[in-house]
Design a protein around this motif. Sequence first.
Motif, mmCIF file in Angstrom:
data_model
loop_
_atom_site.group_PDB
_atom_site.id
_atom_site.type_symbol
_atom_site.label_atom_id
_atom_site.label_comp_id
_atom_site.label_asym_id
_atom_site.label_seq_id
_atom_site.Cartn_x
_atom_site.Cartn_y
_atom_site.Cartn_z
ATOM 1 N N CYS A 59 110.591 101.518 -30.451
ATOM 2 C CA CYS A 59 110.568 100.878 -31.774
ATOM 3 C C CYS A 59 111.636 101.482 -32.676
ATOM 4 N N SER A 60 111.711 102.808 -32.687
ATOM 5 C CA SER A 60 112.690 103.488 -33.547
ATOM 6 C C SER A 60 114.113 103.197 -33.106
ATOM 7 N N ALA A 61 114.325 103.153 -31.786
ATOM 8 C CA ALA A 61 115.668 102.843 -31.284
ATOM 9 C C ALA A 61 116.069 101.427 -31.677
ATOM 10 N N ALA A 62 115.137 100.475 -31.552
ATOM 11 C CA ALA A 62 115.437 99.105 -31.957
ATOM 12 C C ALA A 62 115.727 99.025 -33.447
ATOM 13 N N ALA A 63 114.962 99.787 -34.240
ATOM 14 C CA ALA A 63 115.207 99.804 -35.685
ATOM 15 C C ALA A 63 116.594 100.348 -36.004
ATOM 16 N N SER A 64 117.020 101.385 -35.281
ATOM 17 C CA SER A 64 118.341 101.970 -35.542
ATOM 18 C C SER A 64 119.470 101.008 -35.182
ATOM 19 N N HIS A 65 119.153 99.995 -34.355
ATOM 20 C CA HIS A 65 120.148 98.984 -33.988
ATOM 21 C C HIS A 65 119.891 97.662 -34.716
ATOM 22 N N LEU B 47 116.958 111.024 -35.974
ATOM 23 C CA LEU B 47 117.669 109.794 -36.336
ATOM 24 C C LEU B 47 117.838 109.684 -37.847
ATOM 25 N N LEU B 48 116.875 110.211 -38.603
ATOM 26 C CA LEU B 48 117.025 110.253 -40.060
ATOM 27 C C LEU B 48 118.135 111.227 -40.448
ATOM 28 N N ASP B 49 118.170 112.378 -39.804
ATOM 29 C CA ASP B 49 119.206 113.378 -40.107
ATOM 30 C C ASP B 49 120.598 112.842 -39.796
ATOM 31 N N GLN B 50 120.698 112.019 -38.743
ATOM 32 C CA GLN B 50 121.994 111.460 -38.356
ATOM 33 C C GLN B 50 122.402 110.273 -39.228
ATOM 34 N N ALA C 89 105.935 106.599 -41.726
ATOM 35 C CA ALA C 89 106.545 105.785 -42.788
ATOM 36 C C ALA C 89 107.397 104.707 -42.137
ATOM 37 N N PRO C 90 107.597 103.567 -42.816
ATOM 38 C CA PRO C 90 108.516 102.558 -42.293
ATOM 39 C C PRO C 90 109.948 103.099 -42.237
ATOM 40 N N VAL C 91 110.655 102.749 -41.170
ATOM 41 C CA VAL C 91 112.046 103.155 -40.995
ATOM 42 C C VAL C 91 112.858 101.950 -40.548
ATOM 43 N N CYS C 92 114.117 101.930 -40.938
ATOM 44 C CA CYS C 92 115.043 100.897 -40.479
ATOM 45 C C CYS C 92 116.453 101.427 -40.639
ATOM 46 N N SER C 93 117.419 100.677 -40.178
ATOM 47 C CA SER C 93 118.812 101.090 -40.351
ATOM 48 C C SER C 93 119.260 100.826 -41.788
ATOM 49 N N PRO C 94 120.257 101.564 -42.285
ATOM 50 C CA PRO C 94 120.767 101.301 -43.644
ATOM 51 C C PRO C 94 121.256 99.860 -43.801
ATOM 52 N N GLN C 95 121.883 99.332 -42.743
ATOM 53 C CA GLN C 95 122.417 97.974 -42.815
ATOM 54 C C GLN C 95 121.289 96.954 -42.944
#
Length: 311
Positions: free
Chosen positions: A241-247, A262-265, A174-180
């Motif tokens: 990719c996921s790390a970049a998305a989280s930032h 990362l979703l749980d956090q 699924a697509p993921v990104c940071s809340p911001q």
Amino acid sequence: MLNLPDRLGSRLSGAQFANLHTFVAVARHLSFSQAAQELCLTASAVSHRIARLEQALALRLFERLTRRIRLTAEGERLYQVLQGLEAQLQEALQPSTEEVSGALSLYVRPSLAQHWLVPRLADFQQRYRQVSLDIRTGNEPVDFRTRPVDLALLYGHGEFPGLASQLLMDERVAPVCSPQYAERHGLIDHPGRLAQCTLLHDALAWEHAAFDAEWQRWAGEQGVQQHLPARHLTFDRSDLCSAAASHHAGVAIGRQRLVQPLLDQGALILPLGGFSQTAGQGYYLVHPPRERLPLRLRVMIGWLQVQVGDG
């Protein structure tokens, strides 16, 4: 159809076993000169040994092309037989003990190794103290002829021509990104707004995949291909990719088994809904076909299957 073991028994003398050993080296490298280096022989001596073996078997084992050689169909069959015999011999020569021992090389995609396999390895070491485990990672296609690899754990759709494979565990994406990032682009439950975003791609998601293969597959299943922007960043690892998305760098296709922490956090969210399953997509155990796998390899496969069951 030719029965190789019967043919070997009727046509080979003891003197030909050195030639068989030479054949295995040439078949592994697909090179007379590289086999000669391994065996500390001249290339001419290697060529003569192969010629004598072909004469004894009344078979042509290699096709001599302009600048390379390749196995014939009968040569390929003989190579597979001899690989199986080699594995059986290694198992038979293990000390007579209930404890599994020996060296085992496992080739794994980097993201899966770091985020799923490595945190579990202490358990394997405690259970099988006499097994020397060698973990290698990479994105390039694994060549079991030229690399000392016993087993590969690969991501894909289960298509591995000429190799034996079995699904270890499936994967959902699924697509993921940071809340911001989701808030800044008004992305929550609005797939049309992907057009304003930067997409993060694992350009080496599986063998022969296009750089945007994961996004195209997901968008095709969701019917939103028209919303995918041209703006993107590419990486050679899914976890990058996921790390970049989280930032806050963009939106990535997240693989659940890798991004769940990362979703749980709360570092990542699912802005466009939950994970979806693609038929056949998952992590596969891959190895050359053999009638019977060595004991240490069977133990590793069984242990990996237990790890999947334990979550």
